[in-house]
Structure formats: structure tokens, C-alpha cells
Design a protein around this motif. Structure first.
Motif, PDB file in Angstrom:
ATOM      1  N   TYR A 144       0.852  -1.182   0.000  1.00 16.89           N
ATOM      2  CA  TYR A 144       0.000   0.000   0.000  1.00 16.89           C
ATOM      3  C   TYR A 144       0.894   1.240   0.000  1.00 16.89           C
ATOM      4  O   TYR A 144       1.555   1.539   0.996  1.00 16.89           O
ATOM      5  CB  TYR A 144      -0.904   0.009   1.231  1.00 16.89           C
ATOM      6  CG  TYR A 144      -1.810  -1.195   1.349  1.00 16.89           C
ATOM      7  CD1 TYR A 144      -2.816  -1.420   0.411  1.00 16.89           C
ATOM      8  CD2 TYR A 144      -1.653  -2.115   2.388  1.00 16.89           C
ATOM      9  CE1 TYR A 144      -3.653  -2.521   0.517  1.00 16.89           C
ATOM     10  CE2 TYR A 144      -2.489  -3.219   2.487  1.00 16.89           C
ATOM     11  CZ  TYR A 144      -3.484  -3.415   1.554  1.00 16.89           C
ATOM     12  OH  TYR A 144      -4.312  -4.512   1.656  1.00 16.89           O
ATOM     13  N   LEU A 145       0.933   1.935  -1.114  1.00 17.35           N
ATOM     14  CA  LEU A 145       1.736   3.140  -1.230  1.00 17.35           C
ATOM     15  C   LEU A 145       0.880   4.342  -0.854  1.00 17.35           C
ATOM     16  O   LEU A 145      -0.211   4.528  -1.394  1.00 17.35           O
ATOM     17  CB  LEU A 145       2.265   3.295  -2.654  1.00 17.35           C
ATOM     18  CG  LEU A 145       3.042   2.106  -3.229  1.00 17.35           C
ATOM     19  CD1 LEU A 145       3.505   2.417  -4.644  1.00 17.35           C
ATOM     20  CD2 LEU A 145       4.218   1.742  -2.338  1.00 17.35           C
ATOM     21  N   GLU A 146       1.383   5.145   0.042  1.00 11.56           N
ATOM     22  CA  GLU A 146       0.666   6.338   0.505  1.00 11.56           C
ATOM     23  C   GLU A 146       1.400   7.595   0.065  1.00 11.56           C
ATOM     24  O   GLU A 146       2.631   7.647   0.062  1.00 11.56           O
ATOM     25  CB  GLU A 146       0.580   6.375   2.024  1.00 11.56           C
ATOM     26  CG  GLU A 146      -0.321   5.358   2.668  1.00 11.56           C
ATOM     27  CD  GLU A 146      -0.386   5.573   4.174  1.00 11.56           C
ATOM     28  OE1 GLU A 146      -1.198   4.901   4.818  1.00 11.56           O
ATOM     29  OE2 GLU A 146       0.373   6.419   4.706  1.00 11.56           O
ATOM     30  N   LEU A 147       0.634   8.610  -0.278  1.00 10.52           N
ATOM     31  CA  LEU A 147       1.180   9.943  -0.484  1.00 10.52           C
ATOM     32  C   LEU A 147       0.485  10.893   0.473  1.00 10.52           C
ATOM     33  O   LEU A 147      -0.752  10.935   0.536  1.00 10.52           O
ATOM     34  CB  LEU A 147       0.976  10.407  -1.928  1.00 10.52           C
ATOM     35  CG  LEU A 147       1.998   9.904  -2.951  1.00 10.52           C
ATOM     36  CD1 LEU A 147       1.577  10.309  -4.346  1.00 10.52           C
ATOM     37  CD2 LEU A 147       3.388  10.451  -2.646  1.00 10.52           C
ATOM     38  N   ARG A 148       1.281  11.638   1.218  1.00 12.59           N
ATOM     39  CA  ARG A 148       0.753  12.587   2.188  1.00 12.59           C
ATOM     40  C   ARG A 148       1.386  13.957   1.981  1.00 12.59           C
ATOM     41  O   ARG A 148       2.519  14.077   1.486  1.00 12.59           O
ATOM     42  CB  ARG A 148       1.031  12.127   3.625  1.00 12.59           C
ATOM     43  CG  ARG A 148       0.299  10.852   4.021  1.00 12.59           C
ATOM     44  CD  ARG A 148       0.635  10.431   5.448  1.00 12.59           C
ATOM     45  NE  ARG A 148      -0.047   9.194   5.822  1.00 12.59           N
ATOM     46  CZ  ARG A 148      -1.262   9.145   6.392  1.00 12.59           C
ATOM     47  NH1 ARG A 148      -1.888  10.283   6.675  1.00 12.59           N
ATOM     48  NH2 ARG A 148      -1.813   7.986   6.699  1.00 12.59           N
ATOM     49  N   GLN A 149       0.628  14.972   2.390  1.00  8.68           N
ATOM     50  CA  GLN A 149       1.196  16.304   2.430  1.00  8.68           C
ATOM     51  C   GLN A 149       2.144  16.417   3.619  1.00  8.68           C
ATOM     52  O   GLN A 149       2.175  15.546   4.495  1.00  8.68           O
ATOM     53  CB  GLN A 149       0.077  17.347   2.531  1.00  8.68           C
ATOM     54  CG  GLN A 149      -0.750  17.465   1.269  1.00  8.68           C
ATOM     55  CD  GLN A 149      -1.808  18.550   1.366  1.00  8.68           C
ATOM     56  OE1 GLN A 149      -2.499  18.656   2.383  1.00  8.68           O
ATOM     57  NE2 GLN A 149      -1.939  19.353   0.324  1.00  8.68           N
ATOM     58  N   GLN A 150       2.894  17.496   3.656  1.00 12.07           N
ATOM     59  CA  GLN A 150       3.856  17.686   4.739  1.00 12.07           C
ATOM     60  C   GLN A 150       3.178  17.727   6.108  1.00 12.07           C
ATOM     61  O   GLN A 150       3.784  17.356   7.117  1.00 12.07           O
ATOM     62  CB  GLN A 150       4.637  18.992   4.509  1.00 12.07           C
ATOM     63  CG  GLN A 150       5.498  19.007   3.265  1.00 12.07           C
ATOM     64  CD  GLN A 150       6.716  18.117   3.363  1.00 12.07           C
ATOM     65  OE1 GLN A 150       7.183  17.816   4.461  1.00 12.07           O
ATOM     66  NE2 GLN A 150       7.231  17.682   2.228  1.00 12.07           N
ATOM     67  N   ASP A 151       1.915  18.168   6.147  1.00  8.22           N
ATOM     68  CA  ASP A 151       1.200  18.222   7.421  1.00  8.22           C
ATOM     69  C   ASP A 151       0.580  16.884   7.816  1.00  8.22           C
ATOM     70  O   ASP A 151      -0.120  16.780   8.830  1.00  8.22           O
ATOM     71  CB  ASP A 151       0.109  19.298   7.381  1.00  8.22           C
ATOM     72  CG  ASP A 151      -0.960  19.021   6.307  1.00  8.22           C
ATOM     73  OD1 ASP A 151      -0.903  17.967   5.645  1.00  8.22           O
ATOM     74  OD2 ASP A 151      -1.844  19.882   6.129  1.00  8.22           O
ATOM     75  N   GLY A 152       0.813  15.852   7.005  1.00  6.86           N
ATOM     76  CA  GLY A 152       0.313  14.520   7.323  1.00  6.86           C
ATOM     77  C   GLY A 152      -0.997  14.152   6.670  1.00  6.86           C
ATOM     78  O   GLY A 152      -1.453  13.012   6.796  1.00  6.86           O
ATOM     79  N   GLN A 153      -1.646  15.082   5.970  1.00  5.35           N
ATOM     80  CA  GLN A 153      -2.928  14.776   5.336  1.00  5.35           C
ATOM     81  C   GLN A 153      -2.741  13.741   4.232  1.00  5.35           C
ATOM     82  O   GLN A 153      -1.904  13.894   3.349  1.00  5.35           O
ATOM     83  CB  GLN A 153      -3.552  16.037   4.749  1.00  5.35           C
ATOM     84  CG  GLN A 153      -4.910  15.778   4.102  1.00  5.35           C
ATOM     85  CD  GLN A 153      -5.501  17.008   3.461  1.00  5.35           C
ATOM     86  OE1 GLN A 153      -4.921  18.099   3.541  1.00  5.35           O
ATOM     87  NE2 GLN A 153      -6.649  16.863   2.821  1.00  5.35           N
ATOM     88  N   LEU A 154      -3.558  12.689   4.288  1.00 14.81           N
ATOM     89  CA  LEU A 154      -3.499  11.607   3.304  1.00 14.81           C
ATOM     90  C   LEU A 154      -4.156  12.064   2.003  1.00 14.81           C
ATOM     91  O   LEU A 154      -5.319  12.472   1.993  1.00 14.81           O
ATOM     92  CB  LEU A 154      -4.208  10.369   3.846  1.00 14.81           C
ATOM     93  CG  LEU A 154      -4.263   9.139   2.932  1.00 14.81           C
ATOM     94  CD1 LEU A 154      -2.865   8.574   2.696  1.00 14.81           C
ATOM     95  CD2 LEU A 154      -5.177   8.071   3.542  1.00 14.81           C
ATOM     96  N   LEU A 155      -3.417  11.978   0.901  1.00 14.42           N
ATOM     97  CA  LEU A 155      -3.942  12.396  -0.400  1.00 14.42           C
ATOM     98  C   LEU A 155      -4.212  11.230  -1.341  1.00 14.42           C
ATOM     99  O   LEU A 155      -5.102  11.318  -2.182  1.00 14.42           O
ATOM    100  CB  LEU A 155      -2.966  13.360  -1.097  1.00 14.42           C
ATOM    101  CG  LEU A 155      -2.759  14.733  -0.489  1.00 14.42           C
ATOM    102  CD1 LEU A 155      -1.966  15.613  -1.460  1.00 14.42           C
ATOM    103  CD2 LEU A 155      -4.076  15.398  -0.138  1.00 14.42           C
ATOM    104  N   MET A 156      -3.446  10.158  -1.229  1.00 14.16           N
ATOM    105  CA  MET A 156      -3.589   9.094  -2.208  1.00 14.16           C
ATOM    106  C   MET A 156      -3.120   7.763  -1.629  1.00 14.16           C
ATOM    107  O   MET A 156      -2.200   7.719  -0.799  1.00 14.16           O
ATOM    108  CB  MET A 156      -2.753   9.403  -3.450  1.00 14.16           C
ATOM    109  CG  MET A 156      -2.917   8.429  -4.602  1.00 14.16           C
ATOM    110  SD  MET A 156      -1.579   8.585  -5.813  1.00 14.16           S
ATOM    111  CE  MET A 156      -0.246   7.713  -4.965  1.00 14.16           C
TER     112      MET A 156
END
Length: 236
Positions: A144-156
């Protein structure tokens, strides 16, 4: 390794096609009781099979041959201009591999994605049970590959299976309000990069359907290989 000729296949009843209007679809799937490991799954992928949840299947629609398995040969892949821009645009995001996506945070992202992008599809309305069964971890190969913003918000989240011969892109879901980031494209580019770094030759994209506009994005990754009459043919 198991002889592929010894595997029992079951056929579904005809059902409404998810991709082409006014057509019925039929699939064959591997006997759920048959022991599957990475080597067998990899061989089946080379033959055009695909995973959905705990099942490995491929279309078997009689006279209709619209669903064509597609894969990217990663050693020869080069980003086009738009893909390079997508890659650079998202360098601020943090990529990680999660051991599980069985959380409320992940499910809510999936639900928002289905409601915004696929409200006319067979996965609508989303439910937790459907989510878990569809995107389950199988045979110890799923990542499971995750992409998050610097603030930790999950985007993808990109769900992919690491095979002996490449990555299989199972499914990707992302925050629908971030259209400008082209996160679906980014997910494929990341899987190409991971496969290349590991020396794996292919990224399997599932089925390409010429008459289905939703599948047209797959032809943007060049070169592309299509499984036609039992042979992988390269399209440039």
C-alpha cells in the motif's frame, strides 16, 4: 511450480458489462481453493489474469475481445512532457509504504473518491465490507503506497502487488479535490520507478479497452505492451 494446465477455472454467469454499454460480460476465475503463491500469480499475470480481492480472473466474453491486458516495460519507459511536469509538481509530497489500510482515515478517502468519481459504477455506493474485500492483502505480495502532504494529510493510496516479474497496479484512490496534482498518473509513475529500482521488468495496468474513454490514459505510457492472441506486442 504448479502446471497452469492443472488449475481449475470457473466461469461466471453473463452479467452487465462495467465498461461498454449494451454488452454482457463473462469472466473466468481461478478456483479459490487452489493454492496461490507469488510465482503462480506472476505466471497468471503474464497470461492476462488480474486480481480483484481474493480472486484472480480474466475476461472470457465469447465474440467480444475488447479487454486487452496492458503492461509497461519499465526499462524502456520515458516520461512525456506532461508526466515530467506531474512528477515535478508533486515533489513536495511524502511517499511511504503502509502495512495496512484498514483504518477509518483510509476508508473515508476511498469513499470520497468513489462518490466523486465513480457514482455510476458497480462500486457505488461504497461500504466498509466492500472496501475490505476488494482491496485486501493477498498471498503476502500486496503493498500500500501512501502519499501525504507535509502536514500529514493523506492524499492518495495506490494498492499494488509486487510480483516476480513486476508490479501489478491493483487500484488507486485519492482526494478528488486535488485534480491539478494528477495523482492517478503520479501513482503509476511511482510504481514504474519502484519496479525499475528493484530490477523488475514490468508494471501491469490491467485491461485497456479502446472504446472506453476511462481506459484511454493507459496509452499515455509508452512504450506499452498489449497481450494479443497470446503474445505481448509493443506499441510505441
Amino acid at each position: 511450480m504448479s502446471n497452469l494446465g492443472n488449475i481449475r477455472l470457473f466461469t461466471t454467469h453473463p452479467h452487465e458489462c462495467s465498461y461498454l454499454d449494451d454488452r454482457e460480460a463473462v469472466s473466468v476465475f481461478v478456483d479459490p481453493a487452489y493454492p496461490v503463491d507469488s510465482a503462480l500469480y506472476s505466471k497468471l499475470s503474464e497470461r492476462g489474469f488480474r486480481r480483484s480481492g481474493a480472486h484472480i480472473y480474466r475476461p472470457h466474453c465469447g465474440s467480444c475481445q475488447a479487454c486487452i491486458p496492458a503492461r509497461i516495460p519499465v526499462a524502456d519507459f520515458q516520461m512525456n512532457r506532461n508526466q515530467r511536469r506531474c512528477w515535478q509538481r508533486n515533489q513536495d509530497l511524502l511517499l511511504s509504504c503502509s502495512p495496512s489500510i484498514d483504518t477509518e482515515e483510509h476508508y473515508q478517502l476511498y469513499a470520497r473518491y468513489i462518490e466523486a468519481r465513480h457514482s455510476d459504477g458497480d462500486m457505488f455506493p461504497p461500504t466498509p465490507d466492500q472496501y475490505r474485500s476488494f482491496l485486501s492483502r493477498e498471498w503476502g505480495v500486496t503493498e500500500y503506497l501512501e502519499l501525504r502532504q507535509q502536514d500529514g494529510q493523506l492524499l492518495m493510496v495506490a494498492v499494488c502487488d509486487r510480483l516476480d516479474n513486476g508490479y501489478s497496479a491493483v487500484y488507486t484512490f485519492f482526494a478528488p479535490q486535488h485534480d491539478k496534482r494528477s495523482l492517478g498518473s503520479l501513482a503509476i509513475l511511482w510504481q514504474i520507478e519502484l519496479a525499475r529500482n528493484l530490477g523488475l521488468p514490468h508494471v501491469y495496468l490491467g485491461y485497456w479497452i479502446k472504446e472506453c474513454a476511462k481506459m484511454s490514459y493507459k496509452t499515455l505510457y509508452r512504450p506499452l505492451e498489449l497481450l494479443i492472441n497470446g503474445h505481448w506486442l509493443r506499441v510505441r
